[in-house]
Design an enzyme around this catalytic site. Structure first.
Site, mmCIF file in Angstrom:
data_model
loop_
_atom_site.group_PDB
_atom_site.id
_atom_site.type_symbol
_atom_site.label_atom_id
_atom_site.label_comp_id
_atom_site.label_asym_id
_atom_site.label_seq_id
_atom_site.Cartn_x
_atom_site.Cartn_y
_atom_site.Cartn_z
ATOM 1 N N SER A 62 0.866 -1.193 0.122
ATOM 2 C CA SER A 62 -0.055 -0.013 -0.140
ATOM 3 C C SER A 62 0.817 1.246 -0.041
ATOM 4 C CB SER A 62 -0.908 0.070 1.352
ATOM 5 O OG SER A 62 -0.332 -0.274 2.584
ATOM 6 N N GLY A 99 -1.967 -4.429 1.211
ATOM 7 C CA GLY A 99 -1.859 -5.482 2.117
ATOM 8 C C GLY A 99 -1.115 -6.658 1.600
ATOM 9 N N ASN A 127 3.993 -5.327 5.876
ATOM 10 C CA ASN A 127 2.836 -6.452 6.332
ATOM 11 C C ASN A 127 3.286 -7.435 7.002
ATOM 12 O OD1 ASN A 127 0.838 -4.392 5.307
ATOM 13 N ND2 ASN A 127 1.273 -5.202 3.356
ATOM 14 N N ASP A 208 -4.731 7.143 9.861
ATOM 15 C CA ASP A 208 -4.391 5.921 10.377
ATOM 16 C C ASP A 208 -3.205 5.973 11.263
ATOM 17 O OD1 ASP A 208 -2.722 5.889 8.380
ATOM 18 O OD2 ASP A 208 -3.785 4.160 7.154
ATOM 19 N N HIS A 211 0.135 5.533 6.856
ATOM 20 C CA HIS A 211 0.267 5.740 5.635
ATOM 21 C C HIS A 211 0.503 7.229 5.284
ATOM 22 C CE1 HIS A 211 -1.901 1.782 5.518
ATOM 23 N NE2 HIS A 211 -1.127 1.581 4.545
#
Length: 243
Positions: A62, A99, A127, A208, A211
């Site tokens: 991502s 992801g 991840n 969040d 990111h």
């Protein structure tokens, strides 16, 4: 006894001679000019050497894909624009999948990186760390990807990642050592931390807190330029073009 033309006739003959000479000189000049134009046209039509466009693939998760960012605001798109402004002829494809883990990346590598690619920015592993995947698995997958790309004659910049603090110091020490070790093994440039200058700056992150926002990506691009530009100089390939 010589025959003498009347004075007016002599003047007329002289004028005719001058006109004839000027006409002959004019024809000669036109002929030379036409030949020069023809030679110039041939030169223009001949192929001239220029540098071919460097094709790059941003391969990652991502952070590469541009998670929740406006169109054309992701890392590959902003990097292409920045390099273009600095005089580099590049085309950067976005092969980021939100992801994705290193296992997923390894599975899709061959079809995600098309033939004719000159350079891959390999950015995977975040991840893996978030999910607590064993560092040896992450390293094995990245190692395999680097070997495959090297086998295809594709240059690579390895974008490193750091384990989140909540994973503990033991995990972090094992995970963080993966990228320098692999960069040395495969003799590829290492960008130590893909989120350098952004990870702890709330103004450059989405809500969040993980990111980058659009400004955050711009910061990442600025920081990345000193790593990629020297490699682009090495990758420049002469080609030909004709009119």
């Amino acid at each position: 006894m010589r025959f003498k033309l009347p004075m007016p006739a002599q003047i007329i003959m002289r004028k005719i001679a001058r006109i004839s000479l000027a006409f002959a000189l004019g024809l000669s000049a036109l002929s030379l000019a036409a030949r020069a134009d023809e030679e110039t046209g041939l030169e223009d039509a001949m192929p001239t050497e220029q540098l071919q466009q460097i094709k790059i693939v941003g391969f990652g998760d991502s952070l590469m894909a541009g998670y929740r960012l406006p169109a054309n605001s992701g890392f590959p798109e902003q990097l292409e624009q920045a390099l273009d402004e600095r005089g580099h002829d590049v085309s950067i494809s976005n092969a980021g999948v939100s992801g994705d883990t290193t296992t997923g990346g390894l599975a899709r590598l061959d079809w995600s990186v098309p033939e004719g690619t000159d350079l891959v920015i390999l950015e995977l592993g975040a991840n893996d760390a978030l999910r607590g995947i064993r560092p040896e698995i992450t390293e094995r997958n990245l190692d395999a990807m680097l070997s495959r790309l090297k086998g295809r004659g594709i240059a690579v910049i390895l974008a490193g990642m750091l384990a989140p603090p909540n994973m503990g110091s033991d995990y972090a020490s094992q995970f963080n050592a993966i990228y320098p070790r692999l960069a040395q093994k495969h003799a590829v440039p290492l960008y130590p931390f893909f989120l350098d200058g952004v990870a702890t700056n709330k103004a450059l992150l989405l809500e969040d807190g993980m990111h980058p926002n659009e400004k955050g990506v711009a910061t990442m691009v600025t920081n990345f330029l000193p790593t990629i530009e020297p490699l682009l100089q090495k990758l420049q390939k002469p080609g030909t073009s004709g009119n």
